[in-house]
Design an enzyme around this catalytic site. Structure first.
Site, PDB file in Angstrom:
ATOM      1  N   ARG A 121       0.814  -1.223   0.000  1.00 12.34           N
ATOM      2  CA  ARG A 121       0.000   0.000   0.000  1.00 12.34           C
ATOM      3  C   ARG A 121       0.842   1.265   0.000  1.00 12.34           C
ATOM      4  O   ARG A 121       0.372   2.330   0.394  1.00 12.34           O
ATOM      5  CB  ARG A 121      -0.991   0.000   1.164  1.00 12.34           C
ATOM      6  N   LYS A 143       3.292  11.076 -11.492  1.00 10.80           N
ATOM      7  CA  LYS A 143       2.442  10.228 -12.336  1.00 10.80           C
ATOM      8  C   LYS A 143       3.170   8.918 -12.594  1.00 10.80           C
ATOM      9  O   LYS A 143       4.280   8.901 -13.137  1.00 10.80           O
ATOM     10  CB  LYS A 143       2.129  10.915 -13.664  1.00 10.80           C
ATOM     11  N   GLU A 185       9.659  17.459 -25.200  1.00 11.60           N
ATOM     12  CA  GLU A 185       8.998  17.792 -23.941  1.00 11.60           C
ATOM     13  C   GLU A 185       9.550  19.091 -23.362  1.00 11.60           C
ATOM     14  O   GLU A 185       8.852  19.812 -22.644  1.00 11.60           O
ATOM     15  CB  GLU A 185       9.161  16.653 -22.938  1.00 11.60           C
ATOM     16  N   LYS A 227       7.460  22.738 -14.406  1.00  6.72           N
ATOM     17  CA  LYS A 227       6.608  21.609 -14.033  1.00  6.72           C
ATOM     18  C   LYS A 227       6.347  21.602 -12.532  1.00  6.72           C
ATOM     19  O   LYS A 227       5.222  21.338 -12.094  1.00  6.72           O
ATOM     20  CB  LYS A 227       7.226  20.280 -14.465  1.00  6.72           C
ATOM     21  N   GLU A 237      -4.543  17.078 -11.193  1.00  4.45           N
ATOM     22  CA  GLU A 237      -5.346  17.563 -12.316  1.00  4.45           C
ATOM     23  C   GLU A 237      -6.797  17.841 -11.951  1.00  4.45           C
ATOM     24  O   GLU A 237      -7.707  17.680 -12.766  1.00  4.45           O
ATOM     25  CB  GLU A 237      -5.288  16.587 -13.502  1.00  4.45           C
ATOM     26  N   ARG A 242      -2.946  21.403 -14.276  1.00  5.29           N
ATOM     27  CA  ARG A 242      -1.919  20.425 -14.621  1.00  5.29           C
ATOM     28  C   ARG A 242      -2.173  19.804 -15.987  1.00  5.29           C
ATOM     29  O   ARG A 242      -1.246  19.330 -16.648  1.00  5.29           O
ATOM     30  CB  ARG A 242      -1.826  19.335 -13.551  1.00  5.29           C
ATOM     31  N   ASN A 246      -0.256  18.276 -20.739  1.00  4.65           N
ATOM     32  CA  ASN A 246      -0.573  17.254 -21.745  1.00  4.65           C
ATOM     33  C   ASN A 246      -0.624  17.816 -23.161  1.00  4.65           C
ATOM     34  O   ASN A 246      -1.109  17.140 -24.079  1.00  4.65           O
ATOM     35  CB  ASN A 246      -1.920  16.591 -21.412  1.00  4.65           C
ATOM     36  N   HIS A 249      -0.326  15.619 -26.258  1.00  6.40           N
ATOM     37  CA  HIS A 249      -0.386  14.211 -25.860  1.00  6.40           C
ATOM     38  C   HIS A 249      -1.631  13.483 -26.368  1.00  6.40           C
ATOM     39  O   HIS A 249      -1.579  12.281 -26.624  1.00  6.40           O
ATOM     40  CB  HIS A 249      -0.279  14.083 -24.342  1.00  6.40           C
ATOM     41  N   HIS A 253      -0.633  10.383 -28.265  1.00  4.83           N
ATOM     42  CA  HIS A 253      -0.945   9.023 -27.811  1.00  4.83           C
ATOM     43  C   HIS A 253      -1.684   8.236 -28.888  1.00  4.83           C
ATOM     44  O   HIS A 253      -1.512   7.012 -29.015  1.00  4.83           O
ATOM     45  CB  HIS A 253      -1.781   9.071 -26.528  1.00  4.83           C
ATOM     46  N   HIS A 267       7.960   8.115 -27.614  1.00  5.76           N
ATOM     47  CA  HIS A 267       6.965   8.983 -26.980  1.00  5.76           C
ATOM     48  C   HIS A 267       7.228  10.461 -27.286  1.00  5.76           C
ATOM     49  O   HIS A 267       6.308  11.198 -27.669  1.00  5.76           O
ATOM     50  CB  HIS A 267       6.966   8.762 -25.467  1.00  5.76           C
TER      51      HIS A 267
END
Length: 366
Positions: A121, A143, A185, A227, A237, A242, A246, A249, A253, A267
């Site tokens: 956990r 993330k 990026e 960032k 987000e 935030r 993206n 993206h 993606h 990527h």
């Protein structure tokens, strides 16, 4: 050494940046080492190039290092590798108070962070990113995720690292293609809300890609500072702030999905093409000028990065690419928010974009 703080209350941590920092890593890692050992997750390529440098620093401090070496490549962000990694961590007796070190690019950082998030956990982890993309983006912000059959990063958790250690000297062994992918990026931060930084990229981007250290350090510092600021304002987000990170993206993606999340399109390459498409679509809708869209495209082309569908090696029609977008994790109530632009440094979140209109635009896009 430059320190950039990520202000998140009890989850706050520092980003430490210095040339050659990997060779003296124990100077900053010592507080996170328990029971006189360090478990390091890396991949086969990084294990050959950078693990010996970290091991020398750890050995000198009398600490035993336990490396877990995984295959290199996007395919490692999978259920199978997650199961293998968590089994090995459990066999090593990792406890909740321990820290696992992620030594590698975005794949290793994402996978290790997710394993740390779910193991017992939640245990601690430290990011030591070894690619430009990971240094300026994925190692910061918490993330963590793996890919699934439905799409990229759809299974994951927000789990902040306890420290990010960035050594620009590791970029000297990075293949040029990987360096270019990370640069995409970097440029993103200028396009989001810092037109001055984009102008800096237009002037100094070639220096970054040529390995000029001062330029690389400035690019990294300015990127992670941007960032850290955005993550501090909107960690998960919730407010939409935030989500600006993206940019490119959603389109990117879809391109990655079309190419099978493989080395056919890295990527960062997909993000570059996606950013150009986002600006071209914005111009198509009259939101920004054609000149701004062309300026962005020209910069990525000059950097040797994809700047559209054909240069990304994608031949799919708009309907097919739109279908990939339907699996985007940002879907809300059947609507997919898009990051669009009113100009360079003026990105915003649009919640009223018609996917059929996007598909029609992609059918005519290059």
């Amino acid at each position: 050494m430059t320190t950039v703080p990520v202000e998140l209350g009890t989850r706050s941590y520092d980003i430490e940046i210095a040339d050659g920092l990997l060779d003296r890593a124990m100077n900053v890692l010592a507080p996170f080492v328990t029971r006189e050992r360090m478990v390091v997750v890396t991949d086969e390529a990084v294990a050959k190039r950078q693990l010996p440098r970290l091991k020398a620093s750890v050995d000198a401090a009398g600490i035993t290092i336990h490396p877990i070496v995984l295959p290199a490549g996007e395919g490692t962000k999978s259920w199978a590798q997650l199961e293998m990694l968590t089994d090995q961590l459990l066999q090593l007796g990792i406890e909740r108070g321990d820290h696992v070190v992620a030594l590698g690019g975005g794949v290793i950082g994402d996978l290790t962070g997710f394993a740390a998030a779910i193991l017992k956990r939640g245990c601690g982890f430290v990011q030591i990113p070894t690619t430009l993309l990971a240094q300026v983006d994925s190692s910061v912000g918490g993330k963590t995720a793996i890919n699934s059959r439905a799409g990229k990063n759809l299974v994951g958790a927000f789990h902040q690292p306890s420290l990010v250690l960035i050594d620009p000297s590791v970029l000297d062994t990075l293949p040029p293609r990987e360096l270019r992918a990370g640069y995409a990026e970097t440029v993103k931060y200028g396009l989001i809300d810092d037109a001055d930084f984009f102008r800096w990229c237009e002037t100094h981007g070639a220096d970054v890609l040529a390995g000029e250290r001062a330029a690389q350090i400035e690019a990294i510092e300015r990127s992670v500072s941007a960032k850290a600021r955005i993550v501090g304002e909107d960690e998960t987000e919730r407010s939409g702030r935030r989500a600006l990170l993206n940019l490119g993206h959603t389109f990117g993606h879809a391109l990655e999905a079309e190419t099978g999340f493989s080395d056919a399109l890295l990527h960062g390459e997909a993000v570059a093409a996606g950013i150009v498409l986002a600006f071209r679509y914005s111009a198509h809708k009259g939101l920004c000028s054609e000149d701004d869209a062309q300026r962005v495209s020209t910069h990525f082309e000059a950097a040797g990065l994809p700047h559209g569908l054909s240069s990304a090696g994608v031949r799919a029609d708009g309907k097919r690419l739109g279908a990939h977008m339907m699996h985007d994790k940002k879907m809300e109530g059947g609507t997919l928010p898009f990051l669009l632009a009113r100009g360079i440094g003026e990105t915003f979140l649009a919640r009223d974009v018609d996917l059929e209109d996007v598909a029609a635009f992609l059918n005519s896009a290059d």
